[in-house]
Design an enzyme around this catalytic site. Structure first.
Site, mmCIF file in Angstrom:
data_model
loop_
_atom_site.group_PDB
_atom_site.id
_atom_site.type_symbol
_atom_site.label_atom_id
_atom_site.label_comp_id
_atom_site.label_asym_id
_atom_site.label_seq_id
_atom_site.Cartn_x
_atom_site.Cartn_y
_atom_site.Cartn_z
ATOM 1 N N HIS A 473 51.178 33.258 34.777
ATOM 2 C CA HIS A 473 50.114 32.890 33.831
ATOM 3 C C HIS A 473 49.420 34.156 33.325
ATOM 4 O O HIS A 473 49.280 35.129 34.052
ATOM 5 C CB HIS A 473 49.111 31.938 34.482
ATOM 6 C CG HIS A 473 49.579 30.518 34.426
ATOM 7 N ND1 HIS A 473 48.796 29.480 33.959
ATOM 8 C CD2 HIS A 473 50.779 29.967 34.734
ATOM 9 C CE1 HIS A 473 49.495 28.362 34.007
ATOM 10 N NE2 HIS A 473 50.686 28.619 34.481
ATOM 11 N N GLU A 474 48.989 34.087 32.072
ATOM 12 C CA GLU A 474 48.364 35.220 31.367
ATOM 13 C C GLU A 474 49.246 36.469 31.291
ATOM 14 O O GLU A 474 48.731 37.595 31.313
ATOM 15 C CB GLU A 474 46.996 35.600 31.993
ATOM 16 C CG GLU A 474 45.946 34.526 31.912
ATOM 17 C CD GLU A 474 46.008 33.544 33.081
ATOM 18 O OE1 GLU A 474 46.359 33.983 34.192
ATOM 19 O OE2 GLU A 474 45.725 32.365 32.877
ATOM 20 N N GLU A 498 45.118 23.451 30.147
ATOM 21 C CA GLU A 498 43.775 23.775 30.644
ATOM 22 C C GLU A 498 42.755 23.864 29.503
ATOM 23 O O GLU A 498 41.581 23.590 29.698
ATOM 24 C CB GLU A 498 43.790 25.078 31.440
ATOM 25 C CG GLU A 498 44.198 26.281 30.604
ATOM 26 C CD GLU A 498 44.229 27.609 31.377
ATOM 27 O OE1 GLU A 498 43.796 27.645 32.529
ATOM 28 O OE2 GLU A 498 44.688 28.600 30.794
HETATM 29 C C1 NOJ Z 1 44.183 30.456 34.485
HETATM 30 C C2 NOJ Z 1 45.453 29.716 34.678
HETATM 31 O O1 NOJ Z 1 46.100 29.477 33.455
HETATM 32 C C3 NOJ Z 1 45.125 28.411 35.388
HETATM 33 O O2 NOJ Z 1 46.286 27.621 35.490
HETATM 34 C C4 NOJ Z 1 44.513 28.711 36.724
HETATM 35 O O3 NOJ Z 1 44.105 27.500 37.313
HETATM 36 C C5 NOJ Z 1 43.290 29.622 36.583
HETATM 37 N N1 NOJ Z 1 43.604 30.754 35.765
HETATM 38 C C6 NOJ Z 1 42.804 30.120 37.926
HETATM 39 O O4 NOJ Z 1 43.733 31.025 38.459
HETATM 40 CA CA CA Z 2 45.664 30.622 31.341
#
Ligand code: NOJ
Ligand code: CA
Length: 694
Positions: A473-474, A498
């Site tokens: 992620h990111e 999200e």
């Molecule tokens: C961003 C992520 O995309 C998400 O899936 C995650 O729950 C949060 N960061 C916390 O790590």
């Molecule tokens: Ca994210």
């Protein structure tokens, strides 16, 4: 499998044109089907330009290539051509997992061996590959006497568009790609205004009003669909694009490092491929395998341990405020008893994995504080009995999915990686979700710069070494590296589920009709579909955030948003309210033999059918944007003469993402290859169908 490479000739493609006293050499290559024509030319000033047409329509007008180096100071735009090679390539290969089980890699290659005329003596190769679905080109610096170590200040690659194309874009940003898409004419890109409307992005590093990210999707006034991106991004910064609104030319702008340099290069070395996928059919863009084909085959030995999978997670309940990641709040979600309930639910419905976020010490103060040692990735919270849960999950045939949120402290993560992966193996875990929320510390690198690109690669390689599957992620935008690192199942790298919970713009109904044409061109997305309860005020009544789709569309996303790793993101109790609709998520596979893009228009609608890997069953997903429409298709992809039972999960007649999102109808009927289906999709709606051979 067959493979052959044919080196045709040197210089045969050179044609000397002389006009108004200028001599210009042209080199040409066509796609195997002759629809795409590439022309590369050199003028008297030594500039090399390439142009591209599709069925005789201009796609890219003559566009420059080159570099500015800062160390040594060299402008690489004035070249002599030492030699030109052409060759053909045709092979088929089998991905470890994918949308199809066999991929053809067929192209004509044109290589120009260039020498700098400005005095540096540097040599480089400019390599073009022309496929039926587009082109890729890259720069390669052989080991050489003149200059072997150099710093790139700018790459000067241009893409001169032939008109004011309709463009699907997100603002150029060195750190975030989690933006909503804008749809405007190319000349109307206004990245700063768009980005500044968006308040919910953890870290922004905007490039400027005219900067956009790739994959960039366009539709020309002549009806051509054009996608610009990059492939095989390794040891180099990501490319954003800077628009000149007068000339409608995009110029590459590379993501800098903490001190402003773009790339540190050591010959022999090469850049990623710059890619242009083009067709007169939108469906062909989604079917393209060009970016995968430009990546190297996997070289990680045994891959039998890599398994596409579906998972649930202790995740959405933190996002919507039922629980928290941290323990101090008194509402800690990742406690032993709660995780056991998720394991039970996973076992009952056949999910392989249970993601557990907030299992580890440090979430009380994890974000934005410029702290190096927030997490050590091996210390569970006191109320999370990891040994008990490891044994419990094992007894139920389920695996816990590890979560490594780095909170941007990536040097800290690098120190812990081996220990953390061994800890996973010792606790029977074989998949990790990484996260890079916030600024990258301590040096202030960017998420998309060369150092981080190499970090993601180190994680892919190290997890492969430990036989661990990866979901990042990111990270930087994907560029087809799943071919080289098949354990890297998915990435986020775009606005996912999200953001339905983000107070500002959230996710509009059209978003998922654009993502496959943009972000997913580079690889699978961990979008985390499957939300059934659309108003996100179940636990915090004053919350006004919501999901802007129907339930049937959430189901369809399992087909239209391709990933070998699919989450069922909602709470188990929300699924228990709609078990009949949940059955589609239980049944839908995550690995495929074949894929048919039945209908598609970026920003409007997508209908895709996929054949389950190793079985005769098909699954179909259709989605629409904010407009209702009828999905019409004949099931001609089914085996002639065979009977199938279709279960159709569709919007109820009165469904509407805004006023009635949870209204759906499930219908069963016998179908065959002659069956024509006309199914109404609600505003923000969709339809999902399982088609099981009898
Ligand atoms: C961003 C992520 O995309 C998400 O899936 C995650 O729950 C949060 N960061 C916390 O790590
Ligand atoms: Ca994210």
């Amino acid at each position: 499998m067959c493979a052959y490479i044919k080196l045709i000739s040197v210089f045969t493609f050179a044609i000397m044109l002389t006009s108004v006293g200028l001599s210009q050499s042209n080199y040409m290559a066509s796609s195997p089907d002759k629809n795409i024509r590439l022309v590369v030319s050199r003028n008297d000033a030594g500039e090399i330009k390439y142009s591209l047409s599709y069925k005789n329509k201009d796609v890219i007008k003559p566009s420059s290539v080159g570099f500015i180096l800062s160390k040594p100071e060299v402008k690489l735009t004035n070249f002599s051509i030492a030699a030109v090679d052409t060759s053909s390539f045709d092979e088929t290969w089998k991905p470890v997992w994918g949308e199809v089980s066999i991929i053809r890699n067929n192209y004509e290659e044109l290589t120009l061996h260039l020498k700098d005329r400005s005095g540096s003596g540097m040599v480089l190769n400019l390599i073009f590959r022309v496929f039926n679905d587009g082109i890729g080109f890259r720069y390669e610096f052989p080991k050489q006497d003149a200059v072997n170590y150099f710093i790139v200040a700018d790459e000067l690659t241009q893409f001169a568009l032939s008109g004011d194309n309709k463009t699907f874009w997100i603002p150029g940003d060195y750190d975030s790609n989690e933006y909503p898409y804008n749809t405007t004419k190319l000349s109307e890109v206004d990245a700063l205004t768009a980005a500044n409307k968006e308040k919910d992005i953890a870290v922004k590093s905007l490039i400027g009003a005219n900067a956009v990210q790739t994959p960039l999707m366009m539709k020309s006034t002549e009806g051509l669909y054009i996608n610009i991106h990059e492939a095989a991004l390794l040891n180099y910064p990501a490319m954003d694009l800077l628009l000149n609104k007068q000339t409608l030319t995009l110029t590459s702008t590379l993501v800098p490092d903490a001190v402003g340099n773009k790339a540190y290069m050591h010959a022999p070395c090469k850049t990623p491929w710059r890619t242009i996928v083009v067709s007169d059919k939108a469906a062909d863009i989604l079917a393209s395998k060009l970016i995968l084909n430009l990546n190297d085959p996997a070289n990680i030995g045994d891959v039998s341990w890599i398994k596409p999978e579906k998972f649930i997670g202790v995740w959405w309940e933190m996002h919507i405020g039922k629980g928290t990641w941290d323990m101090a709040s008194g509402k800690h979600a990742a406690n032993t008893a709660n995780v056991k309930k998720y394991i039970d639910f996973a076992a009952k419905y056949g999910f392989n994995g249970v993601l557990v976020e907030g299992w580890n010490d440090g979430w009380e103060d994890w974000f934005g504080n410029w702290k190096e040692n927030v997490f050590d990735f091996v210390t569970p919270y006191a109320d999370y009995n990891i040994d008990e849960l490891t044994a419990y999950a094992k007894s139920k045939g389920v695996k816990i999915i590890m979560h490594h949120e780095t909170s941007g402290a990536v040097t800290n993560y690098e120190r812990w990686m081996d220990t953390a992966y061994r800890f996973m193996i010792n606790h029977n875990m074989d998949a990790v979700k990484t996260g890079y929320v916030g600024k990258i510390i301590p040096r202030g690198e960017h998420h998309d710069g060369q150092w981080m690109v190499s970090h993601y690669q180190r994680v892919a390689e190290k997890t492969a070494f430990y036989h661990i599957m990866l979901d990042a992620h990111e990270p930087v935008h994907p560029t087809g590296l799943q071919r080289t690192y098949p354990n890297w199942l998915a990435s986020e790298a775009a606005r996912g589920t999200e953001f339905n919970n983000a107070p500002a713009l959230g996710i509009l109904p059209e978003h998922t009709t654009i993502l496959p044409f943009t972000r997913l061109m580079g690889g699978p997305m961990d979008f985390t579909p499957g939300i059934f309860h659309m108003q996100l005020n179940q636990f915090i009544p004053q919350r006004t955030t919501r999901v802007r789709t129907t339930v049937a569309k959430q189901l369809a996303l399992y087909i239209t948003m391709y990933s070998p790793l699919q989450m069922a993101a909602d709470l188990p109790e929300n699924y228990e309210k709609y078990l009949d609709a949940f059955q589609f998520i239980v049944d839908v596979p995550v690995d495929w033999d074949d894929t048919k893009i039945l209908e598609a228009e970026p920003g409007d609608f997508i209908t895709i059918a996929r054949k389950e890997k190793g079985k005769d069953n098909w699954f179909l997903g259709a989605i629409t944007d904010e407009s209702s429409r009828t999905m019409s298709t004949t099931l001609s992809f089914l085996d002639d003469g065979a009977q199938y039972e279709a279960t159709i999960y569709k919007d109820a007649p009165n469904a509407d993402w805004d006023t009635n999102p949870e209204a759906y109808v499930i219908e069963k009927k016998l179908v065959n290859s002659k069956t024509k289906l006309d199914i109404s999709l609600a505003k923000g709606g969709g339809c999902a169908i399982s088609i099981i051979k009898k």
